[in-house]
Design a protein around this motif. Structure first.
Motif, PDB file in Angstrom:
ATOM      1  N   ALA A 114     -30.336 -10.180  -0.852  1.00  0.00           N
ATOM      2  CA  ALA A 114     -31.573  -9.504  -1.024  1.00  0.00           C
ATOM      3  C   ALA A 114     -32.061  -8.355  -0.442  1.00  0.00           C
ATOM      4  O   ALA A 114     -32.251  -7.092  -0.649  1.00  0.00           O
ATOM      5  CB  ALA A 114     -32.875 -10.588  -1.701  1.00  0.00           C
ATOM      6  N   LEU A 132     -37.427 -15.429  -2.717  1.00  0.00           N
ATOM      7  CA  LEU A 132     -36.621 -13.663  -3.278  1.00  0.00           C
ATOM      8  C   LEU A 132     -37.881 -12.538  -2.817  1.00  0.00           C
ATOM      9  O   LEU A 132     -37.294 -12.015  -2.227  1.00  0.00           O
ATOM     10  CB  LEU A 132     -35.667 -13.380  -4.196  1.00  0.00           C
ATOM     11  CG  LEU A 132     -34.662 -14.238  -4.099  1.00  0.00           C
ATOM     12  CD1 LEU A 132     -33.165 -13.819  -4.957  1.00  0.00           C
ATOM     13  CD2 LEU A 132     -33.531 -14.777  -3.327  1.00  0.00           C
ATOM     14  N   TYR A 138     -37.124  -6.347  -1.653  1.00  0.00           N
ATOM     15  CA  TYR A 138     -36.818  -7.003  -1.958  1.00  0.00           C
ATOM     16  C   TYR A 138     -37.036  -6.733  -3.207  1.00  0.00           C
ATOM     17  O   TYR A 138     -38.810  -6.646  -4.046  1.00  0.00           O
ATOM     18  CB  TYR A 138     -36.597  -8.513  -2.360  1.00  0.00           C
ATOM     19  CG  TYR A 138     -36.170  -9.646  -3.906  1.00  0.00           C
ATOM     20  CD1 TYR A 138     -35.094  -9.563  -4.388  1.00  0.00           C
ATOM     21  CD2 TYR A 138     -37.296 -10.195  -4.179  1.00  0.00           C
ATOM     22  CE1 TYR A 138     -34.557  -9.635  -5.459  1.00  0.00           C
ATOM     23  CE2 TYR A 138     -36.934 -10.529  -5.642  1.00  0.00           C
ATOM     24  CZ  TYR A 138     -35.414 -10.414  -5.881  1.00  0.00           C
ATOM     25  OH  TYR A 138     -35.662 -11.227  -7.143  1.00  0.00           O
ATOM     26  N   TYR A 144     -34.327 -11.365 -12.074  1.00  0.00           N
ATOM     27  CA  TYR A 144     -34.309 -13.215 -11.601  1.00  0.00           C
ATOM     28  C   TYR A 144     -34.315 -13.978 -12.770  1.00  0.00           C
ATOM     29  O   TYR A 144     -34.706 -13.578 -14.325  1.00  0.00           O
ATOM     30  CB  TYR A 144     -35.616 -13.747 -10.555  1.00  0.00           C
ATOM     31  CG  TYR A 144     -35.248 -15.415 -10.102  1.00  0.00           C
ATOM     32  CD1 TYR A 144     -34.581 -15.345  -8.823  1.00  0.00           C
ATOM     33  CD2 TYR A 144     -35.299 -16.147 -10.781  1.00  0.00           C
ATOM     34  CE1 TYR A 144     -34.572 -15.916  -7.787  1.00  0.00           C
ATOM     35  CE2 TYR A 144     -35.845 -17.716  -9.890  1.00  0.00           C
ATOM     36  CZ  TYR A 144     -34.793 -17.598  -8.890  1.00  0.00           C
ATOM     37  OH  TYR A 144     -34.352 -18.032  -8.193  1.00  0.00           O
TER      38      TYR A 144
END
Length: 209
Positions: A114, A132, A138, A144
């Motif tokens: 990430a 994350l 990120y 996701y």
């Protein structure tokens, strides 16, 4: 057992590596004829896993080339969450993906990817989404996926509680088992489904497991 592929699977090893996360993957790859080569910062310089095992890497990270590998595996480690010491392994993952060679990352290694920007435009998973979301740089929240493990082209990701699903995705990506055998393997090792055992035994007798 399948014929031993010409290119090994490379397993990254570093201090605090969560050694149990890759056990199913490497054990069954080996059973199916794949060669596992360990990669550390320096060949022959020992690392100590989270479980207290000492590993001597076969190869230095600087000497690892995507064209010499069939897959790079990155496991979790406390070091992924304590700084950028393992960033060179994430950078190597970028080289692999750019070359079209698959990368499989589980647990904290997903955080390293990430921070490297490798999850921004690929479907992926990890422990939880907010793990994350807290990683610097990120921008992949929209990619996701709430799943035990995810394969997106050449990238495999999984959370820390899913080493069996992680192995399943690796086996599928490398064509280690036929689909019905892979399904039985997963049902046996993940779900303790006794009905899967005869399928695996029949496949083993036929040389397919």
């Amino acid at each position: 057992m399948t014929e031993n592929p010409a290119k090994p699977v490379h397993l990254a090893v570093y201090d605090t590596w969560a050694d149990w996360e890759t056990g199913h993957t490497t054990a069954h790859l080996t059973r199916r004829g794949h060669r596992i080569s360990t990669v550390g910062f320096a060949a022959g310089t020992p690392v100590t896993t989270m479980g207290g095992l000492r590993i001597l890497p076969d190869l230095s990270l600087a000497d690892l080339r995507p064209e010499d590998s069939s897959l790079l595996i990155l496991a979790g480690a406390e070091l992924w969450d304590s700084g950028d010491e393992l960033a060179p392994f994430a950078a190597k993952a970028r080289e692999f993906l750019a070359a079209g060679v698959p990368v499989a990352a589980i647990c904290g290694a997903t955080a390293g990817l990430a921070r490297e920007g490798l999850l921004d435009d690929r479907p992926h998973t990890s422990a939880v989404s907010f793990y994350l979301a807290g990683q610097p740089g990120y921008a992949g929240a929209g990619q996701y996926v709430e799943a035990d493990a995810v394969t997106a082209g050449d990238l495999i990701t999984a959370g820390p509680t899913e080493p069996v699903a992680f192995a399943r995705e690796v086996f599928a990506r490398l064509g280690v088992y036929k689909p019905d055998v892979l399904d039985a393997w997963y049902r046996l090792f993940h779900d303790s489904d006794a009905s899967a055992f005869p399928v695996l035994m029949a496949a083993e007798e036929a040389g397919d497991a």
